[in-house]
Design a protein around this motif. Sequence first.
Motif, PDB file in Angstrom:
ATOM      1  N   THR A 170      35.297 -37.219  67.085  1.00 46.79           N
ATOM      2  CA  THR A 170      34.342 -36.169  66.734  1.00 46.79           C
ATOM      3  C   THR A 170      35.047 -34.961  66.133  1.00 46.79           C
ATOM      4  O   THR A 170      34.646 -34.446  65.080  1.00 46.79           O
ATOM      5  CB  THR A 170      33.543 -35.734  67.984  1.00 46.79           C
ATOM      6  OG1 THR A 170      32.799 -36.849  68.471  1.00 46.79           O
ATOM      7  CG2 THR A 170      32.589 -34.594  67.648  1.00 46.79           C
ATOM      8  N   MET A 184      25.534 -32.557  63.149  1.00 45.57           N
ATOM      9  CA  MET A 184      25.572 -32.987  64.549  1.00 45.57           C
ATOM     10  C   MET A 184      24.331 -32.514  65.293  1.00 45.57           C
ATOM     11  O   MET A 184      23.964 -31.335  65.194  1.00 45.57           O
ATOM     12  CB  MET A 184      26.805 -32.416  65.269  1.00 45.57           C
ATOM     13  CG  MET A 184      28.084 -33.183  65.059  1.00 45.57           C
ATOM     14  SD  MET A 184      29.472 -32.367  65.911  1.00 45.57           S
ATOM     15  CE  MET A 184      29.010 -32.614  67.638  1.00 45.57           C
ATOM     16  N   LYS A 188      24.236 -33.302  71.160  1.00 41.35           N
ATOM     17  CA  LYS A 188      25.601 -33.817  71.234  1.00 41.35           C
ATOM     18  C   LYS A 188      26.587 -32.695  71.534  1.00 41.35           C
ATOM     19  O   LYS A 188      27.511 -32.852  72.343  1.00 41.35           O
ATOM     20  CB  LYS A 188      25.980 -34.524  69.930  1.00 41.35           C
ATOM     21  CG  LYS A 188      27.375 -35.140  69.950  1.00 41.35           C
ATOM     22  CD  LYS A 188      27.658 -35.939  68.693  1.00 41.35           C
ATOM     23  CE  LYS A 188      29.047 -36.580  68.755  1.00 41.35           C
ATOM     24  NZ  LYS A 188      29.340 -37.385  67.536  1.00 41.35           N
TER      25      LYS A 188
END
Length: 222
Positions: A170, A184, A188
């Motif tokens: 990520t 995103m 998250k």
Amino acid sequence: MIKRNAVTNIKIDEYVDRFKVEGENKIYSKALFFDLEHYVYKKPICIGVFGCAYYDEETRNLKTTQYMIENRKDSEEILKIAEEYFIKAKIKLKKEYIVTFSGNNDFTVVNYLFKKNNINMEVNKEFKSIDLQKEYEKVTKKCVGLKNLEKVFEINRESEIISGSTLAKTFGKIVKDEEYSLRMPEEKKDKILLYNRQDVESLFNMITTWNKYVKEVDDAEK
């Protein structure tokens, strides 16, 4: 950059036998509780989340501060913020210790990135380091991960478990793609920050109830 502050009111049980250093059992009031999420590819690339907390005895609050990067520029800015946090903790708040779990990894990352960005600080030399993974192994002769140790301490998480490789991927995408963070889902980001915050809070919970759960192994059992 995302900044999160959390304040948790905690009454320390005066009757619980806590972690001691040279007979001192109020380490929790003199310590920082520190955890990073980061991206390493052959060498440290960036800090993704900086998480740190300290206990304020006057208000009985555990004060947690987190920063999470959203682009490459943030990956440089977060280092300056971390330096300022540590300086304030040492000089103004008079913190002497830094508590981690397998902290050598985090110290390697932050010290490398500090040096690369001309920040003259080695965190584990500014504070006395207490690595709870090493301390647990020293007493029980068992090496465990943080999540398994949380079970020993009866710590129940709100957050989902996120693997280190998932976090690294990520943050790798965040520093490579300026718009990735914009795509995103907020959910998250919240999950990553909650995961890190609970890592930090677990360190505090463990050190304040240490001898309730950690028993030295008898010679016959070693």
